[in-house]
Design an enzyme around this catalytic site. Structure first.
Site, PDB file in Angstrom:
ATOM      1  N   ASP A  88       1.799 -36.796 -63.331  1.00 43.15           N
ATOM      2  CA  ASP A  88       1.080 -35.901 -64.240  1.00 43.15           C
ATOM      3  C   ASP A  88      -0.331 -35.612 -63.720  1.00 43.15           C
ATOM      4  O   ASP A  88      -0.941 -36.440 -63.046  1.00 43.15           O
ATOM      5  CB  ASP A  88       1.025 -36.552 -65.636  1.00 43.15           C
ATOM      6  N   TRP A 143      -6.066 -31.234 -61.841  1.00 42.70           N
ATOM      7  CA  TRP A 143      -6.578 -31.390 -60.467  1.00 42.70           C
ATOM      8  C   TRP A 143      -7.031 -30.029 -59.932  1.00 42.70           C
ATOM      9  O   TRP A 143      -8.117 -29.889 -59.378  1.00 42.70           O
ATOM     10  CB  TRP A 143      -5.476 -31.983 -59.584  1.00 42.70           C
ATOM     11  N   HIS A 169       0.210 -28.132 -58.078  1.00 42.07           N
ATOM     12  CA  HIS A 169       1.625 -28.482 -57.891  1.00 42.07           C
ATOM     13  C   HIS A 169       1.937 -28.663 -56.396  1.00 42.07           C
ATOM     14  O   HIS A 169       2.703 -29.541 -56.020  1.00 42.07           O
ATOM     15  CB  HIS A 169       2.529 -27.406 -58.492  1.00 42.07           C
ATOM     16  N   SER A 228      10.548 -31.840 -67.156  1.00 41.88           N
ATOM     17  CA  SER A 228      11.163 -32.333 -68.395  1.00 41.88           C
ATOM     18  C   SER A 228      11.877 -31.202 -69.126  1.00 41.88           C
ATOM     19  O   SER A 228      11.625 -30.017 -68.858  1.00 41.88           O
ATOM     20  CB  SER A 228      10.091 -32.938 -69.303  1.00 41.88           C
ATOM     21  N   THR A 229      12.735 -31.586 -70.065  1.00 38.68           N
ATOM     22  CA  THR A 229      13.424 -30.564 -70.868  1.00 38.68           C
ATOM     23  C   THR A 229      12.410 -29.770 -71.705  1.00 38.68           C
ATOM     24  O   THR A 229      12.694 -28.659 -72.127  1.00 38.68           O
ATOM     25  CB  THR A 229      14.476 -31.216 -71.800  1.00 38.68           C
ATOM     26  N   TRP A 238      10.218 -26.311 -70.096  1.00 38.93           N
ATOM     27  CA  TRP A 238      10.647 -24.898 -70.160  1.00 38.93           C
ATOM     28  C   TRP A 238       9.734 -24.091 -71.059  1.00 38.93           C
ATOM     29  O   TRP A 238       9.741 -22.856 -71.007  1.00 38.93           O
ATOM     30  CB  TRP A 238      12.091 -24.794 -70.671  1.00 38.93           C
ATOM     31  N   ARG A 253       6.684 -23.794 -70.728  1.00 38.80           N
ATOM     32  CA  ARG A 253       5.527 -23.305 -69.950  1.00 38.80           C
ATOM     33  C   ARG A 253       5.699 -21.829 -69.570  1.00 38.80           C
ATOM     34  O   ARG A 253       6.807 -21.289 -69.650  1.00 38.80           O
ATOM     35  CB  ARG A 253       5.386 -24.140 -68.679  1.00 38.80           C
ATOM     36  N   LEU A 302      16.738 -46.518 -49.657  1.00 35.67           N
ATOM     37  CA  LEU A 302      16.030 -46.145 -50.894  1.00 35.67           C
ATOM     38  C   LEU A 302      16.827 -45.075 -51.650  1.00 35.67           C
ATOM     39  O   LEU A 302      17.233 -44.077 -51.063  1.00 35.67           O
ATOM     40  CB  LEU A 302      14.637 -45.579 -50.542  1.00 35.67           C
TER      41      LEU A 302
HETATM   42  C1  IPE Z   1       5.526 -35.111 -68.358  1.00 40.79           C
HETATM   43  O1  IPE Z   1       4.345 -34.412 -68.163  1.00 40.79           O
HETATM   44  C2  IPE Z   1       6.637 -34.470 -67.587  1.00 40.79           C
HETATM   45  C3  IPE Z   1       6.551 -34.560 -66.134  1.00 40.79           C
HETATM   46  C4  IPE Z   1       5.640 -35.217 -65.461  1.00 40.79           C
HETATM   47  C5  IPE Z   1       7.573 -33.860 -65.413  1.00 40.79           C
HETATM   48  P1  IPE Z   1       3.829 -33.302 -69.202  1.00 40.79           P
HETATM   49  O2  IPE Z   1       2.516 -32.850 -68.711  1.00 40.79           O
HETATM   50  O3  IPE Z   1       4.879 -32.279 -69.390  1.00 40.79           O
HETATM   51  O4  IPE Z   1       3.721 -34.158 -70.524  1.00 40.79           O
HETATM   52  P2  IPE Z   1       2.855 -33.947 -71.857  1.00 40.79           P
HETATM   53  O5  IPE Z   1       3.154 -32.585 -72.367  1.00 40.79           O
HETATM   54  O6  IPE Z   1       1.424 -34.096 -71.472  1.00 40.79           O
HETATM   55  O7  IPE Z   1       3.294 -35.048 -72.770  1.00 40.79           O
HETATM   56  C1  IPE Z   2       2.578 -32.464 -63.805  1.00 36.96           C
HETATM   57  O1  IPE Z   2       1.335 -31.829 -63.881  1.00 36.96           O
HETATM   58  C2  IPE Z   2       3.663 -31.548 -63.321  1.00 36.96           C
HETATM   59  C3  IPE Z   2       4.684 -31.210 -64.321  1.00 36.96           C
HETATM   60  C4  IPE Z   2       4.694 -31.624 -65.553  1.00 36.96           C
HETATM   61  C5  IPE Z   2       5.760 -30.341 -63.899  1.00 36.96           C
HETATM   62  P1  IPE Z   2       0.932 -30.890 -65.093  1.00 36.96           P
HETATM   63  O2  IPE Z   2       1.307 -29.486 -64.758  1.00 36.96           O
HETATM   64  O3  IPE Z   2       1.477 -31.414 -66.377  1.00 36.96           O
HETATM   65  O4  IPE Z   2      -0.648 -31.044 -65.061  1.00 36.96           O
HETATM   66  P2  IPE Z   2      -1.640 -31.198 -66.295  1.00 36.96           P
HETATM   67  O5  IPE Z   2      -1.115 -32.297 -67.158  1.00 36.96           O
HETATM   68  O6  IPE Z   2      -1.648 -29.885 -67.008  1.00 36.96           O
HETATM   69  O7  IPE Z   2      -2.951 -31.530 -65.664  1.00 36.96           O
HETATM   70 MG    MG Z   3       0.779 -32.717 -67.795  1.00 39.09          MG
END
Ligand code: IPE
Ligand code: IPE
Ligand code: MG
Length: 224
Positions: free
Chosen positions: A11, A16, A28, A56-57, A60, A62, A121
């Site tokens: 996360d 970043w 990303h 995560s489920t 979507w 986003r 692994l």
């Molecule tokens: C959790 O991160 C999912 C992944 C790292 C793939 P999110 O950024 O989606 O989680 P929330 O919304 O802060 O809980």
């Molecule tokens: C984790 O980074 C990547 C995914 C959840 C796919 P984020 O995109 O959630 O980054 P923040 O949490 O907005 O900083």
């Molecule tokens: Mg996040």
């Protein structure tokens, strides 16, 4: 004892990028480099299973543009695991296939097939993954098998992958929640939270998390 299975909630990519004044996708992109670094370090450290929460489920929800970028990046990253430097990595998938673009599914299937005999692994890619869905899917599989008196071992056997449970769950970026990750498997996992954002999380950070895990006293309810 060394953790056999490490699971990571990767996360902080967006934050970043924001801190650096860059577009989200740059976060990303650097996050994908951290994925490669984590796999290399896990190999060097003799970790048996590395689970990575990639999408995560709930993700979507986003913006379409961000999802499209993430899917392309995932496809590109997947391709790397057929390269010779990853000849010890076996890729497995946890998640629902339904909803994922066929471009990703095809690539996934190819890499899973190409790496299926690799031993050192297991890289468990959690993609379109939700733990509530995983448990629900397991229960439905058991019902379809005609079972009525359901035991814990039935649920365990019908999860997406039959892997040892995670010893250590890491979440980067300062958030301290599971966000629908491994709810069943995390019953006795150790948790490690760090403020480090995922794109900055490299070898020394993973080694630090492992060292911290080594200091933990795992009791599993017993009294010494
Ligand atoms: C959790 O991160 C999912 C992944 C790292 C793939 P999110 O950024 O989606 O989680 P929330 O919304 O802060 O809980
Ligand atoms: C984790 O980074 C990547 C995914 C959840 C796919 P984020 O995109 O959630 O980054 P923040 O949490 O907005 O900083
Ligand atoms: Mg996040």
């Amino acid at each position: 004892m060394k953790p056999k299975h490490i699971a990571i909630i990767m996360d902080g990519n967006g934050r970043w990028a924001k801190l650096k004044g860059l577009p989200r996708k740059e976060g990303h992109k650097e996050g994908a480099n951290s994925v490669e670094s984590a796999v290399q370090t896990a190999l060097e450290e003799g970790i048996k299973v590395l689970s990575l929460y990639a999408f995560s489920t709930e993700n979507w929800a986003r913006p379409k543009m961000e999802i499209a970028y993430l899917m392309q990046l995932l496809a590109d990253t997947l391709s790397k695991f057929t390269e010779n430097k990853y000849k010890d990595v076996k890729l497995v998938f946890s998640g629902r296939r339904k909803g994922l673009p066929s471009m990703i599914l095809n690539k996934l299937d190819k890499v899973i097939e190409a790496t299926k005999n690799h031993k050192k692994l297991t890289l468990n890619l959690c993609l379109n993954y939700g733990a509530r869905q995983e448990i629900t899917d397991a229960v439905n599989k058991i019902i379809a098998q005609g079972k009525t008196n359901i035991k814990e071992s039935d649920i365990e056997k019908n999860l997406y992958q039959n892997l040892p449970v995670p010893d250590l769950i890491i979440r980067t970026s300062g958030e301290e929640r599971l966000s629908n990750f491994l709810l069943w498997q995390a019953a006795y996992s150790e948790f490690y939270f760090t403020k480090t954002l995922w794109p900055d999380f490299k070898e020394k950070d993973l080694l630090k998390a492992i060292a911290e895990y080594n200091k933990r006293d795992r009791r599993f309810g017993k009294r010494k």
